[in-house]
Design a protein around this motif. Structure first.
Motif, PDB file in Angstrom:
ATOM      1  N   LEU A 398      -9.087  38.237 -31.042  1.00 52.03           N
ATOM      2  CA  LEU A 398     -10.168  37.478 -30.410  1.00 52.03           C
ATOM      3  C   LEU A 398     -11.506  38.195 -30.595  1.00 52.03           C
ATOM      4  O   LEU A 398     -12.507  37.586 -30.995  1.00 52.03           O
ATOM      5  N   GLN A 467     -17.891  27.344 -30.142  1.00 54.92           N
ATOM      6  CA  GLN A 467     -16.550  27.077 -29.633  1.00 54.92           C
ATOM      7  C   GLN A 467     -15.732  28.354 -29.503  1.00 54.92           C
ATOM      8  O   GLN A 467     -15.015  28.556 -28.528  1.00 54.92           O
ATOM      9  N   THR A 468     -15.862  29.254 -30.494  1.00 46.48           N
ATOM     10  CA  THR A 468     -15.114  30.522 -30.451  1.00 46.48           C
ATOM     11  C   THR A 468     -15.530  31.354 -29.248  1.00 46.48           C
ATOM     12  O   THR A 468     -14.696  31.904 -28.527  1.00 46.48           O
ATOM     13  N   GLU A 471     -14.329  29.698 -25.905  1.00 49.13           N
ATOM     14  CA  GLU A 471     -12.904  29.930 -25.660  1.00 49.13           C
ATOM     15  C   GLU A 471     -12.665  31.370 -25.215  1.00 49.13           C
ATOM     16  O   GLU A 471     -11.895  31.630 -24.286  1.00 49.13           O
ATOM     17  N   TYR A 473     -14.794  33.299 -23.745  1.00 51.61           N
ATOM     18  CA  TYR A 473     -15.374  33.448 -22.402  1.00 51.61           C
ATOM     19  C   TYR A 473     -14.355  33.055 -21.337  1.00 51.61           C
ATOM     20  O   TYR A 473     -14.143  33.773 -20.358  1.00 51.61           O
ATOM     21  N   PHE A 474     -13.702  31.903 -21.524  1.00 50.21           N
ATOM     22  CA  PHE A 474     -12.739  31.432 -20.524  1.00 50.21           C
ATOM     23  C   PHE A 474     -11.492  32.323 -20.485  1.00 50.21           C
ATOM     24  O   PHE A 474     -10.939  32.577 -19.417  1.00 50.21           O
ATOM     25  N   VAL A 475     -11.051  32.803 -21.649  1.00 50.81           N
ATOM     26  CA  VAL A 475      -9.891  33.705 -21.700  1.00 50.81           C
ATOM     27  C   VAL A 475     -10.189  34.993 -20.931  1.00 50.81           C
ATOM     28  O   VAL A 475      -9.392  35.453 -20.109  1.00 50.81           O
TER      29      VAL A 475
END
Length: 768
Positions: A398, A467-468, A471, A473-475
């Motif tokens: 990530l 988008q990357t 995603e 950020y939320f993870v």
């Protein structure tokens, strides 16, 4: 005498004044915390006579109804002769409405509190003040108005008048509902054996405000046996709402059919089925933004009419019904169903809407919970689902990807991703000779770097779309939230997968958190055919010492099923040697007993190995095979192949614990038998061994907790597809020598324990 309608100030004014569009563009996860912090900071500046979080309550009569309205205002201020009601609102972006005097819904909220105070204190005039605060700069924007009591009375009267049609609709429905619930008779000619007992225990559990763990056999009719007494409890004023929670779509359909049956017997009740957003979305991509989706654009301008329309004309709000009305009113079907959830009598939905802290219906107030029961269907599934809900994962890839994407684009993100990637590299180097290993504690450096990443990401995402990054950020945000829950119920471990390194906060024992998320509800009822052993499920699902527990014996005779145990080894090391014998066992079965059969395997790979062997030896028999990632249409086609009155044999090869081993109801001779290959043990792995070791340390049988109980649960579920009524007969073949061992036999239902060792070589008189 007028009937009382209880409603909060916020709910009332939002119903009348909320407008605009759904917009799921990035919002900082810290917004709520910032709002709380800003509220508290301003309230600390209050003068000695001022008051904060002041509770107000007023009764406003309207026609035959009486509205009891309550809530808490942010501040009650005294400045000389002026009495001021203050509402504090935080924001991250200045909007046109904030610049031009504030939002109508915020003014309405403040005026409602002003009316309540002025009415109580017999004031002729009172001031209302909106205080908008920017979360980052803390710059304040004030708007203040003087209101006469006559003006406020007229204002509140108009709000009540606008809300009254909706209130009357709900009130009239509840009058009819309560009467019909009270009068409802059991919707079948008679109870099945054990069904009345289960229904009685469910009602007593709700009456006594307790929780229940019920092991009730497949085919008894658990859905109607739990819903019927819950509906009766509504009629007696014990409940106002019921959640029917399940992990699978097919069992939601069973609940819908149970309500349909009760409605045909005179029940008047509103039910709603919530379908996941990605399944119900009308657009190609699930992008909830007004400039992309017409169903999001202006959603709040149309939602009240949509809700009023569907509640006026429908009682069973299934996915299909929701979609019809969502298209009619151009509203998002998912958000429509969520808003409806707060108005209907029964919600049929996935476990996560109650138990997952990231998804749960948070607007369900404590007072409402006290009048709500949770019916948890197929409750054995909640163990692993609970572990999943309360766990979180980070991986090196990530941050390596972010490092590449933001090099030369954004210095803060690049540097933050570089540091985090380096942390993973360092962890790998410290454990070069290990592929999986536990981590005693998360070091503060990692936590600080993750917080810095969140702050940097928020700055970028406020103005840019990635988008990357979104995603990631939320993870990361979810990972940080789970770090706050870490205790003795967790293990932190790392796993190397090629060049990647994964770090997981693994919730080994979800009991504490499941109990916490279910707190406040009047009753929780956990039921399944395979809550065996019952004590294990009580412990792992957060049960308490004073909970009720019941085990209902099967209403079906052992004469209805022929059980054979074929003591072959299905252990991994022996599979190549025994696959021909397994095929021979299946061939012996279908040679002597024609019909439709399920053949279940513990893994997809094992299934394919035996299937290939079978096809080499038998080209004639009709076979179908469960594929990975089947669509709903493909699943339906698979089950439709199991036709009644077939002259040729059909074999359906499927996976234990998969979509066809639970909740499938093939009536009559659509299913003649079930073959289960193996005892269903989960594959030996690091994570399962962590579960084993954890419970051994607690003086439990860790191997049973990690492997035997989950494995046999799948076996029992698969076998339970067979006997569904008093008329059914059939054959079960259990292929594994471990089925003859005591620890497995103790978990078998009584009707399976009259088994024959070997395979059915000759036809018997009875068949399904």
């Amino acid at each position: 005498m007028s009937e009382a309608i209880h409603i909060s100030v916020r709910t009332l004014v939002e119903h009348v004044f909320k407008s605009g569009s759904i917009d799921s563009r990035f919002r900082s996860q810290s917004t709520l915390l910032d709002g709380t912090r800003i509220h508290q900071k301003i309230q600390k500046t209050y003068q000695e006579a001022d008051q904060k979080e002041v509770y107000f309550r007023a009764e406003v009569p309207f026609e035959e109804l009486s509205f009891i309205i309550d809530g808490r205002c942010d501040g009650l201020l005294f400045r000389g002769d002026e009495v001021i009601i203050e509402e504090i609102k935080s924001f991250s972006k200045m909007s046109e409405q904030i610049q031009n005097g504030g939002y109508p819904v915020h003014w309405a909220q403040a005026k409602m509190y002003a009316y309540m105070y002025a009415k109580d204190k017999v004031l002729e005039e009172i001031f209302v003040q909106l205080t908008y605060v920017h979360v980052e700069t803390e710059v304040k924007t004030y708007y203040k108005k003087k209101c006469q009591i006559s003006e406020l009375e007229a204002f509140v009267g108009k709000i009540i008048e606008d809300y009254a049609p909706y209130a009357k609709l709900l009130h009239e429905h509840r009058e009819k509902r309560n009467g019909s619930c009270k009068e409802l008779a059991f919707p079948f000619d008679s109870y099945r054996e054990g069904q009345r007992k289960l229904a009685g225990v469910v009602y007593k559990t709700i009456l006594d405000e307790k929780n229940l763990f019920a092991k009730a056999p497949t085919g008894i009719g658990k859905t109607i046996s739990t819903l019927f007494p819950s509906v009766k409890a509504i009629g007696e004023g014990l409940l106002n709402r019921v959640f029917y929670l399940t992990a699978k779509t097919i069992t939601r359909t069973t609940a819908e059919e149970a309500f349909k049956k009760m409605r045909s017997s005179g029940l008047c009740i509103n039910t709603l089925t919530i379908t996941a957003k990605d399944k119900v979305c009308f657009k190609e991509e699930t992008v909830c933004q007004k400039d992309y989706c017409e169903f999001a654009n202006g959603y709040y301008d149309r939602i009240n009419d949509a809700i009023h329309d569907i509640l006026t004309n429908e009682t069973g709000m299934t996915r299909e019904v929701i979609e019809i009305y969502a298209r009619k009113h151009t509203v998002c079907p998912f958000e429509f169903s969520i808003d409806l959830a707060y108005t209907v009598d029964c919600i049929i939905c996935d476990y996560n809407y109650i138990f997952d802290p990231r998804v749960s219906l948070k607007r369900l107030f404590e007072e409402q919970k006290k009048q709500t029961a949770l019916l948890v269907d197929e409750a054995h599934n909640l163990v692993d689902r609970g572990r999943e809900m309360f766990s979180a994962t980070l991986n090196k890839e990530l941050f390596l990807q972010l490092k590449k994407d933001f090099k030369g684009v954004n210095k803060a993100i690049y540097e933050s991703a570089t540091k985090l990637n380096a942390w993973f590299i360092s962890l790998k180097k410290e454990n070069l000779d290990k592929y999986e290993f536990t981590i005693d504690h998360l070091d503060e450096e990692l936590i600080e770097q993750l917080i810095q990443f969140i702050e940097s990401a928020e700055q970028v995402l406020q103005t840019e779309t990635s988008q990357t990054l979104l995603e990631a950020y939320f993870v990361v945000n979810n990972f940080l939230k789970i770090t706050e829950l870490l205790d003795e119920h967790y293990v932190v471990y790392a796993e190397k997968i090629k060049n990647n390194l994964l770090v997981k906060l693994f919730c080994i024992d979800p009991s504490k958190l499941l109990k916490q998320m279910g707190k406040g509800y009047r009753s929780k009822l956990f039921f399944s055919a395979t809550l065996s052993p019952l004590s294990y499920y009580q412990e792992i699902l957060g049960g308490q010492d004073d909970d009720y527990a019941i085990s209902i014996p099967s209403p079906f005779s052992s004469d209805q099923v022929d059980v054979f145990i074929n003591p072959l080894s299905t252990r991994y090391r022996d599979r190549e040697q025994t696959k021909r014998s397994i095929v021979s066992s299946i061939q012996a079965l279908i040679k002597n007993r024609h019909g439709n059969y399920f053949i279940f395997f513990p893994s997809y790979q094992y299934l394919l190995t035996v299937y290939d062997q079978f096809k080499q030896q038998d080209q004639e028999t009709n076979t179908i095979i469960q594929a990975s990632g089947m669509t709903e249409t493909e699943r339906e086609a698979f089950l439709a192949a199991f036709k009644p009155n077939q002259t040729e044999t059909l074999l359906g090869f499927a996976v234990l614990g998969g979509i066809f081993s639970e909740g499938v109801d093939l009536i009559g001779d659509r299913l003649s038998g079930v073959v289960v290959v193996g005892v269903g043990l989960p594959q030996l792995c690091f994570e399962r061994n962590l579960i084993k070791d954890h419970f051994i340390k607690k003086n439990k049988n860790g191997y049973d907790y990690a492997y035997v109980y989950p494995g046999m649960n799948k076996v029992l579920q698969a076998g339970g597809r067979l006997i569904r009524s008093e008329e059914d007969h059939g054959t079960i073949i259990l292929i594994d020598d471990r089925f003859l061992e005591r620890q497995y036999q103790m978990l078998m239902p009584l009707e399976w324990q009259q088994y024959t060792v070997g395979s059915p070589q000759t036809p018997l008189l009875k068949g399904k």
